[in-house]
Scaffold this motif. Structure first.
Motif, short mmCIF file in Angstrom:
data_model
loop_
_atom_site.label_atom_id
_atom_site.label_comp_id
_atom_site.label_asym_id
_atom_site.label_seq_id
_atom_site.Cartn_x
_atom_site.Cartn_y
_atom_site.Cartn_z
N PRO A 31 0.82 -1.20 0.00
CA PRO A 31 0.00 0.00 0.00
C PRO A 31 0.86 1.26 0.00
O PRO A 31 1.84 1.35 0.76
CB PRO A 31 -0.80 -0.13 1.30
N GLY A 32 0.55 2.17 -0.89
CA GLY A 32 1.32 3.42 -0.96
C GLY A 32 2.44 3.38 -1.97
O GLY A 32 2.99 4.42 -2.33
N SER A 33 2.80 2.18 -2.48
CA SER A 33 3.88 2.12 -3.48
C SER A 33 3.46 2.85 -4.75
O SER A 33 2.30 2.78 -5.15
CB SER A 33 4.19 0.68 -3.89
N LEU A 34 4.45 3.46 -5.36
CA LEU A 34 4.22 4.11 -6.64
C LEU A 34 4.64 3.15 -7.74
O LEU A 34 5.74 2.60 -7.70
CB LEU A 34 5.04 5.40 -6.70
N LEU A 35 3.74 2.93 -8.71
CA LEU A 35 4.06 2.05 -9.83
C LEU A 35 4.14 2.86 -11.11
O LEU A 35 3.35 3.80 -11.30
CB LEU A 35 2.98 0.97 -10.01
N ALA A 36 5.06 2.47 -11.97
CA ALA A 36 5.13 3.09 -13.30
C ALA A 36 4.75 2.03 -14.33
O ALA A 36 5.39 0.98 -14.42
CB ALA A 36 6.54 3.61 -13.59
N VAL A 37 3.68 2.29 -15.05
CA VAL A 37 3.27 1.40 -16.15
C VAL A 37 3.91 1.98 -17.40
O VAL A 37 3.63 3.12 -17.78
CB VAL A 37 1.73 1.37 -16.29
N GLU A 38 4.79 1.21 -18.00
CA GLU A 38 5.61 1.75 -19.07
C GLU A 38 5.00 1.56 -20.45
O GLU A 38 4.02 0.85 -20.62
CB GLU A 38 7.01 1.12 -19.00
N ARG A 39 5.68 2.23 -21.42
CA ARG A 39 5.25 2.17 -22.82
C ARG A 39 3.81 2.68 -22.96
O ARG A 39 3.03 2.16 -23.77
CB ARG A 39 5.32 0.72 -23.31
N ALA A 40 3.48 3.66 -22.14
CA ALA A 40 2.08 4.13 -22.08
C ALA A 40 1.88 5.47 -22.77
O ALA A 40 0.81 6.06 -22.67
CB ALA A 40 1.64 4.21 -20.62
N GLY A 41 2.90 5.92 -23.50
CA GLY A 41 2.79 7.23 -24.15
C GLY A 41 1.95 7.21 -25.43
O GLY A 41 1.65 8.26 -25.98
N ALA A 42 1.60 6.03 -25.91
CA ALA A 42 0.75 5.94 -27.10
C ALA A 42 -0.49 5.12 -26.76
O ALA A 42 -0.38 4.08 -26.09
CB ALA A 42 1.50 5.28 -28.26
N TYR A 43 -1.64 5.58 -27.24
CA TYR A 43 -2.91 4.88 -27.03
C TYR A 43 -3.18 4.62 -25.55
O TYR A 43 -3.76 3.61 -25.17
CB TYR A 43 -2.93 3.56 -27.84
N GLY A 44 -2.68 5.51 -24.70
CA GLY A 44 -2.93 5.43 -23.26
C GLY A 44 -4.04 6.41 -22.93
O GLY A 44 -5.23 6.06 -22.99
N PHE A 45 -3.65 7.65 -22.64
CA PHE A 45 -4.67 8.66 -22.38
C PHE A 45 -5.63 8.78 -23.55
O PHE A 45 -6.82 9.03 -23.38
CB PHE A 45 -4.03 10.02 -22.08
N ALA A 46 -5.10 8.59 -24.74
CA ALA A 46 -5.92 8.73 -25.96
C ALA A 46 -7.15 7.83 -25.90
O ALA A 46 -8.19 8.15 -26.48
CB ALA A 46 -5.09 8.39 -27.20
N MET A 47 -7.05 6.70 -25.24
CA MET A 47 -8.18 5.76 -25.17
C MET A 47 -8.79 5.72 -23.78
O MET A 47 -9.62 4.84 -23.48
CB MET A 47 -7.70 4.36 -25.59
N ALA A 48 -8.41 6.65 -22.93
CA ALA A 48 -8.97 6.68 -21.57
C ALA A 48 -10.43 7.12 -21.64
O ALA A 48 -10.83 7.82 -22.57
CB ALA A 48 -8.18 7.64 -20.69
N SER A 49 -11.21 6.70 -20.67
CA SER A 49 -12.64 7.04 -20.69
C SER A 49 -13.10 7.46 -19.30
O SER A 49 -12.35 7.38 -18.31
CB SER A 49 -13.44 5.83 -21.15
N ASN A 50 -14.34 7.88 -19.26
CA ASN A 50 -14.97 8.22 -17.98
C ASN A 50 -15.82 7.06 -17.47
O ASN A 50 -16.75 7.27 -16.69
CB ASN A 50 -15.84 9.47 -18.12
N TYR A 51 -15.52 5.86 -17.92
CA TYR A 51 -16.30 4.70 -17.48
C TYR A 51 -16.36 4.67 -15.94
O TYR A 51 -15.36 4.91 -15.27
CB TYR A 51 -15.67 3.41 -18.02
N ALA A 52 -17.54 4.35 -15.46
CA ALA A 52 -17.81 4.34 -14.02
C ALA A 52 -17.56 5.73 -13.42
O ALA A 52 -17.21 5.86 -12.25
CB ALA A 52 -16.99 3.26 -13.30
N SER A 53 -17.76 6.74 -14.27
CA SER A 53 -17.51 8.13 -13.84
C SER A 53 -16.11 8.30 -13.26
O SER A 53 -15.89 9.07 -12.32
CB SER A 53 -18.59 8.61 -12.89
N SER A 54 -15.18 7.56 -13.83
CA SER A 54 -13.78 7.75 -13.46
C SER A 54 -13.35 9.13 -13.95
O SER A 54 -13.83 9.60 -14.99
CB SER A 54 -12.89 6.70 -14.15
N LEU A 55 -12.45 9.72 -13.23
CA LEU A 55 -11.93 11.04 -13.61
C LEU A 55 -10.62 10.81 -14.36
O LEU A 55 -9.72 10.16 -13.85
CB LEU A 55 -11.68 11.87 -12.36
N ARG A 56 -10.57 11.32 -15.58
CA ARG A 56 -9.36 11.03 -16.36
C ARG A 56 -8.14 11.68 -15.72
O ARG A 56 -8.23 12.78 -15.15
CB ARG A 56 -9.55 11.44 -17.81
#
Ligand code: LLP
Length: 394
Positions: A337-362
């Protein structure tokens, strides 16, 4: 990006958060240009349309491949001039055509004959046309060629492409042909397969000046130089200049998604890390089964090989779906709990395909230039979710 920087970003801007290293993007651009200086480099905006990123590409003189009105407006807003715009995609409608015509877009890729009358009516003389060819490459022999397979919706079969190209050429507006054989391509020999399909078309309509080979360069480890050497050879044989439309290759490795571990569950047969990011933030694992490397940011990451438990974790998101997962069976020693994770190779088709599903905040988006992080898009707030809603009940 180093751990100190990522920790600083998480502290300053919170998580989940996308971080893009603009210098790394510029290095990728330089690598493509060094490998083939004469090619027109058009960034596929769909990979990552962030404004700060687009502006930095515009400053480097990179053009844009756009397929929607939104992408077109973003490219223009970032300062990419009309002559460096290519409008593609199978669904070019009147609004897109009219706006692109007004901006004097340099190139249009016709995915079918459908939009040609619209373009013909509106496009200024400066706009030139490519006809997109479906090379009908056998997906059984070229496993990554899904969009280049005969059954895909993209482009025209060679005979129909030739027919349309002849009509466009009769108007004096044909620049050449376009093939985007697929995404995550790895095999430079694909260029030869595409060349075999295209050579008779170029022979049949003389006067072409361009060959657009699309994008699709895989990450990581795309054999760029070998691929472009073959592409250059093909362009030379056809006596045309190359156009390239990479998206992922320029931005994927330059971006990470930072997420914080909220909770750990070890009671069942599978251990779960519940992170504050999931499929609403990064859809690729859920949609494609994509495997993005995930690492613990900070000291714990260094202890990776000495994990005392040796147990792997599923890295799951906060939503109520099994598909809400960032990674499966990952060894993440020291994560808790509290660890910071980096999900890599996320600069393409990452935020671009993010959604507000379940009223998530982008998530927030941060760009880094010369080691300096800057907020490029703020995290969404709950009120952003209903900003566009109208009180239909009156
Ligand atoms: N040009 C055309 C005509 C395209 O259709 C595409 C991508 C590109 C260029 C850029 O391809 P890239 O170099 O980025 O591979 N959402 C998927 C990728 C879909 C790509 C669609 N077309 C993913 O997350 O893997």
């Amino acid at each position: 990006m180093d751990a100190d920087l990522l920790q600083l970003v998480a502290q300053r801007f919170g998580t989940p958060c996308y971080v893009y290293d603009l210098d790394a993007v510029a290095e990728r651009v330089a690598r493509v240009r060094a490998a083939h200086p004469a090619a027109a480099l058009l960034y596929a905006v769909k990979a990552n349309p962030n404004g700060a990123l687009l502006r930095s590409l515009a400053e480097l003189g990179v053009g844009a491949e756009v397929i929607t009105l939104g992408e077109l407006e973003r490219a223009v807003r970032a300062g990419i001039p009309g002559e460096r715009l290519l409008v593609g995609g199978p669904g070019q409608d009147e609004a897109l055509v009219r706006r692109a015509a007004k901006l004097r877009a340099g190139l249009v890729s016709l995915d079918s004959a459908g939009p040609w009358p619209l373009w013909r009516a509106h496009a200024p003389g400066a706009t030139r046309f490519l006809v997109r060819v479906n090379p009908g490459l056998d997906p059984a022999t070229h496993a990554h060629l899904a969009t280049g397979a005969a059954t895909s919706k993209f482009g025209l079969a060679p005979a129909a492409a030739l027919e349309l190209a002849s009509r466009v050429a009769a108007d004096g507006r044909l620049a050449g042909f376009h093939v985007h054989a697929g995404s995550m391509l790895r095999d430079p020999e694909l260029v030869d397969a595409v060349g075999e399909v295209l050579a008779p078309l170029y022979a049949a309509v003389p006067g072409c000046t361009l060959l657009d080979l699309g994008g699709g360069f895989a990450v990581p480890d795309f054999p760029l130089e070998a691929y472009l050497e073959r592409a250059a050879g093909l362009a030379e044989r056809l006596r045309v200049e190359l156009v390239l439309e990479p998206g992922r290759f320029l931005t994927a490795d330059a971006g990470v998604l930072l997420t914080r571990v909220l909770y750990v569950k070890r009671d069942g047969p599978t251990a779960h890390l519940i992170a504050d990011a999931g499929m609403a933030d990064l859809l690729r694992p859920a949609l494609y089964g994509a495997e993005h490397p995930i690492r613990v940011v900070g000291d714990a990451g260094a202890a990776r090989s000495e994990d005392p438990s040796g147990r792997s974790f599923d890295v799951d998101g906060p939503l109520c779906e099994n598909a809400d997962r960032l990674g499966r069976a990952r060894l993440l020693p020291g994560a808790g709990p509290g660890s910071l994770l980096a999900v890599e190779r996320a600069g393409a088709y990452g935020f671009a395909m993010a959604s507000n599903y379940a009223s998530s905040l982008r998530p927030a988006e941060v760009v880094v230039r010369a080691g300096e992080p800057l907020l490029a898009r703020r995290r969404e707030r709950p009120e952003d979710l209903w900003r566009l809603e109208l009180d239909a009940a009156g």
